[in-house]
Design a protein around this motif. Structure first.
Motif, PDB file in Angstrom:
ATOM      1  N   ARG A  14     -27.526  24.415  22.517  1.00  0.00           N
ATOM      2  CA  ARG A  14     -26.148  24.675  22.926  1.00  0.00           C
ATOM      3  C   ARG A  14     -26.057  24.652  24.442  1.00  0.00           C
ATOM      4  NH1 ARG A  14     -22.710  27.776  19.518  1.00  0.00           N
ATOM      5  NH2 ARG A  14     -22.200  29.063  21.314  1.00  0.00           N
ATOM      6  N   ALA A  15     -24.912  24.212  24.938  1.00  0.00           N
ATOM      7  CA  ALA A  15     -24.676  24.184  26.378  1.00  0.00           C
ATOM      8  C   ALA A  15     -23.231  24.563  26.661  1.00  0.00           C
ATOM      9  CB  ALA A  15     -24.966  22.797  26.945  1.00  0.00           C
ATOM     10  N   PHE A  16     -23.019  25.279  27.742  1.00  0.00           N
ATOM     11  CA  PHE A  16     -21.687  25.699  28.153  1.00  0.00           C
ATOM     12  C   PHE A  16     -21.000  24.584  28.925  1.00  0.00           C
ATOM     13  CE2 PHE A  16     -18.877  27.750  31.316  1.00  0.00           C
ATOM     14  CZ  PHE A  16     -17.967  28.301  30.428  1.00  0.00           C
ATOM     15  N   ALA A  17     -19.786  24.263  28.506  1.00  0.00           N
ATOM     16  CA  ALA A  17     -18.934  23.283  29.201  1.00  0.00           C
ATOM     17  C   ALA A  17     -17.542  23.901  29.263  1.00  0.00           C
ATOM     18  CB  ALA A  17     -18.917  21.959  28.456  1.00  0.00           C
ATOM     19  N   PRO A  18     -17.100  24.355  30.430  1.00  0.00           N
ATOM     20  CA  PRO A  18     -15.882  25.150  30.521  1.00  0.00           C
ATOM     21  C   PRO A  18     -14.587  24.469  30.091  1.00  0.00           C
ATOM     22  CG  PRO A  18     -16.671  24.576  32.709  1.00  0.00           C
ATOM     23  CD  PRO A  18     -17.715  24.132  31.734  1.00  0.00           C
ATOM     24  N   ASP A  19     -14.509  23.138  30.099  1.00  0.00           N
ATOM     25  CA  ASP A  19     -13.255  22.477  29.725  1.00  0.00           C
ATOM     26  C   ASP A  19     -13.493  21.452  28.630  1.00  0.00           C
ATOM     27  OD1 ASP A  19     -10.681  21.552  29.548  1.00  0.00           O
ATOM     28  OD2 ASP A  19     -10.742  20.429  31.418  1.00  0.00           O
ATOM     29  N   LEU A  20     -13.298  21.878  27.398  1.00  0.00           N
ATOM     30  CA  LEU A  20     -13.446  20.973  26.253  1.00  0.00           C
ATOM     31  C   LEU A  20     -12.091  20.606  25.653  1.00  0.00           C
ATOM     32  CD1 LEU A  20     -16.496  22.501  24.359  1.00  0.00           C
ATOM     33  CD2 LEU A  20     -16.441  20.464  25.779  1.00  0.00           C
ATOM     34  N   SER A  21     -11.021  20.965  26.307  1.00  0.00           N
ATOM     35  CA  SER A  21      -9.687  20.766  25.735  1.00  0.00           C
ATOM     36  C   SER A  21      -9.392  19.307  25.409  1.00  0.00           C
ATOM     37  CB  SER A  21      -8.617  21.324  26.670  1.00  0.00           C
ATOM     38  OG  SER A  21      -8.693  20.704  27.938  1.00  0.00           O
ATOM     39  N   GLY A  22      -9.877  18.369  26.208  1.00  0.00           N
ATOM     40  CA  GLY A  22      -9.619  16.962  25.943  1.00  0.00           C
ATOM     41  C   GLY A  22     -10.885  16.188  25.678  1.00  0.00           C
ATOM     42  N   ALA A  23     -11.916  16.860  25.183  1.00  0.00           N
ATOM     43  CA  ALA A  23     -13.238  16.251  25.114  1.00  0.00           C
ATOM     44  C   ALA A  23     -13.550  15.517  23.814  1.00  0.00           C
ATOM     45  CB  ALA A  23     -14.307  17.321  25.348  1.00  0.00           C
ATOM     46  N   VAL A  24     -12.649  15.459  22.874  1.00  0.00           N
ATOM     47  CA  VAL A  24     -12.946  14.796  21.614  1.00  0.00           C
ATOM     48  C   VAL A  24     -13.159  13.308  21.857  1.00  0.00           C
ATOM     49  CG1 VAL A  24     -12.088  14.249  19.310  1.00  0.00           C
ATOM     50  CG2 VAL A  24     -11.642  16.489  20.304  1.00  0.00           C
ATOM     51  N   GLY A  25     -14.348  12.818  21.541  1.00  0.00           N
ATOM     52  CA  GLY A  25     -14.654  11.408  21.706  1.00  0.00           C
ATOM     53  C   GLY A  25     -14.927  10.980  23.136  1.00  0.00           C
ATOM     54  N   ASP A  26     -14.921  11.908  24.067  1.00  0.00           N
ATOM     55  CA  ASP A  26     -15.115  11.589  25.471  1.00  0.00           C
ATOM     56  C   ASP A  26     -16.485  12.046  25.958  1.00  0.00           C
ATOM     57  OD1 ASP A  26     -12.540  10.585  25.676  1.00  0.00           O
ATOM     58  OD2 ASP A  26     -11.706  12.510  26.276  1.00  0.00           O
ATOM     59  N   THR A  27     -16.849  11.601  27.134  1.00  0.00           N
ATOM     60  CA  THR A  27     -18.056  12.071  27.794  1.00  0.00           C
ATOM     61  C   THR A  27     -17.717  13.354  28.538  1.00  0.00           C
ATOM     62  OG1 THR A  27     -18.873   9.826  28.067  1.00  0.00           O
ATOM     63  CG2 THR A  27     -19.799  11.499  29.520  1.00  0.00           C
ATOM     64  N   VAL A  28     -18.567  14.349  28.408  1.00  0.00           N
ATOM     65  CA  VAL A  28     -18.381  15.619  29.106  1.00  0.00           C
ATOM     66  C   VAL A  28     -19.481  15.742  30.150  1.00  0.00           C
ATOM     67  CG1 VAL A  28     -18.385  18.128  28.860  1.00  0.00           C
ATOM     68  CG2 VAL A  28     -17.359  16.703  27.075  1.00  0.00           C
ATOM     69  N   LEU A  29     -19.087  15.992  31.381  1.00  0.00           N
ATOM     70  CA  LEU A  29     -20.044  16.157  32.464  1.00  0.00           C
ATOM     71  C   LEU A  29     -20.371  17.637  32.613  1.00  0.00           C
ATOM     72  CD1 LEU A  29     -21.619  14.819  34.771  1.00  0.00           C
ATOM     73  CD2 LEU A  29     -19.624  15.206  36.224  1.00  0.00           C
ATOM     74  N   LEU A  30     -21.650  17.974  32.423  1.00  0.00           N
ATOM     75  CA  LEU A  30     -22.087  19.361  32.591  1.00  0.00           C
ATOM     76  C   LEU A  30     -22.377  19.629  34.053  1.00  0.00           C
ATOM     77  CD1 LEU A  30     -24.594  19.590  29.606  1.00  0.00           C
ATOM     78  CD2 LEU A  30     -22.212  20.346  29.670  1.00  0.00           C
ATOM     79  N   ASP A  31     -22.218  20.880  34.479  1.00  0.00           N
ATOM     80  CA  ASP A  31     -22.537  21.180  35.869  1.00  0.00           C
ATOM     81  C   ASP A  31     -24.054  21.136  36.075  1.00  0.00           C
ATOM     82  OD1 ASP A  31     -23.715  23.709  35.272  1.00  0.00           O
ATOM     83  OD2 ASP A  31     -21.864  24.771  35.688  1.00  0.00           O
ATOM     84  N   LYS A  32     -24.448  21.085  37.329  1.00  0.00           N
ATOM     85  CA  LYS A  32     -25.861  20.899  37.694  1.00  0.00           C
ATOM     86  C   LYS A  32     -26.760  21.980  37.105  1.00  0.00           C
ATOM     87  CE  LYS A  32     -28.776  20.257  41.744  1.00  0.00           C
ATOM     88  NZ  LYS A  32     -28.803  20.131  43.204  1.00  0.00           N
ATOM     89  N   GLU A  33     -26.313  23.221  37.152  1.00  0.00           N
ATOM     90  CA  GLU A  33     -27.121  24.336  36.637  1.00  0.00           C
ATOM     91  C   GLU A  33     -27.315  24.234  35.127  1.00  0.00           C
ATOM     92  OE1 GLU A  33     -26.543  29.073  36.204  1.00  0.00           O
ATOM     93  OE2 GLU A  33     -26.264  28.270  38.227  1.00  0.00           O
ATOM     94  N   GLU A  34     -26.249  23.978  34.406  1.00  0.00           N
ATOM     95  CA  GLU A  34     -26.326  23.904  32.939  1.00  0.00           C
ATOM     96  C   GLU A  34     -27.167  22.716  32.493  1.00  0.00           C
ATOM     97  OE1 GLU A  34     -25.623  25.522  29.186  1.00  0.00           O
ATOM     98  OE2 GLU A  34     -25.134  26.347  31.139  1.00  0.00           O
ATOM     99  N   SER A  35     -26.956  21.561  33.095  1.00  0.00           N
ATOM    100  CA  SER A  35     -27.731  20.385  32.701  1.00  0.00           C
ATOM    101  C   SER A  35     -29.204  20.545  33.073  1.00  0.00           C
ATOM    102  CB  SER A  35     -27.158  19.115  33.316  1.00  0.00           C
ATOM    103  OG  SER A  35     -27.181  19.182  34.723  1.00  0.00           O
ATOM    104  N   GLY A  36     -29.476  21.141  34.219  1.00  0.00           N
ATOM    105  CA  GLY A  36     -30.859  21.393  34.620  1.00  0.00           C
ATOM    106  C   GLY A  36     -31.559  22.334  33.658  1.00  0.00           C
ATOM    107  N   HIS A  37     -30.847  23.354  33.202  1.00  0.00           N
ATOM    108  CA  HIS A  37     -31.420  24.296  32.233  1.00  0.00           C
ATOM    109  C   HIS A  37     -31.748  23.590  30.920  1.00  0.00           C
ATOM    110  CE1 HIS A  37     -32.184  28.041  30.159  1.00  0.00           C
ATOM    111  NE2 HIS A  37     -31.351  27.651  29.216  1.00  0.00           N
ATOM    112  N   LEU A  38     -30.850  22.739  30.460  1.00  0.00           N
ATOM    113  CA  LEU A  38     -31.101  22.001  29.219  1.00  0.00           C
ATOM    114  C   LEU A  38     -32.357  21.139  29.323  1.00  0.00           C
ATOM    115  CD1 LEU A  38     -27.692  20.594  27.955  1.00  0.00           C
ATOM    116  CD2 LEU A  38     -29.201  22.164  26.769  1.00  0.00           C
ATOM    117  N   VAL A  39     -32.487  20.437  30.429  1.00  0.00           N
ATOM    118  CA  VAL A  39     -33.584  19.477  30.574  1.00  0.00           C
ATOM    119  C   VAL A  39     -34.907  20.162  30.901  1.00  0.00           C
ATOM    120  CG1 VAL A  39     -34.404  17.510  31.941  1.00  0.00           C
ATOM    121  CG2 VAL A  39     -32.041  17.592  31.164  1.00  0.00           C
TER     122      VAL A  39
END
Length: 66
Positions: A14-39
């Motif tokens: 799981r990853a936090f993405a603060p704005d998913l309101s229009g994210a259906v079918g789209d690419t979501v850009l995670l912030d540097k801290e969240e993406s770094g933690h995932l990887v």
């Protein structure tokens, strides 16, 4: 609490993405801290499944691209 394989639980990371309101079918850009933690910490790689959450009840299933 972890949510991925290798004895850490079942399911996609799981990853936090603060704005998913229009994210259906789209690419979501995670912030540097969240993406770094995932990887680095969660060892998620391109092609792995992820579940994004926004903290207000929305979830989106996806795949880490880069």
């Amino acid at each position: 609490m972890a949510t991925a394989g290798d004895g850490r639980g079942v399911g996609a990371e799981r990853a936090f993405a603060p704005d998913l309101s229009g994210a259906v079918g789209d690419t979501v850009l995670l912030d540097k801290e969240e993406s770094g933690h995932l990887v680095r910490s969660r060892r998620v790689a391109a092609g792995d499944a992820v579940v994004l959450f926004d903290g207000v009840g929305r979830l989106r299933h996806g795949t880490l691209v880069d």
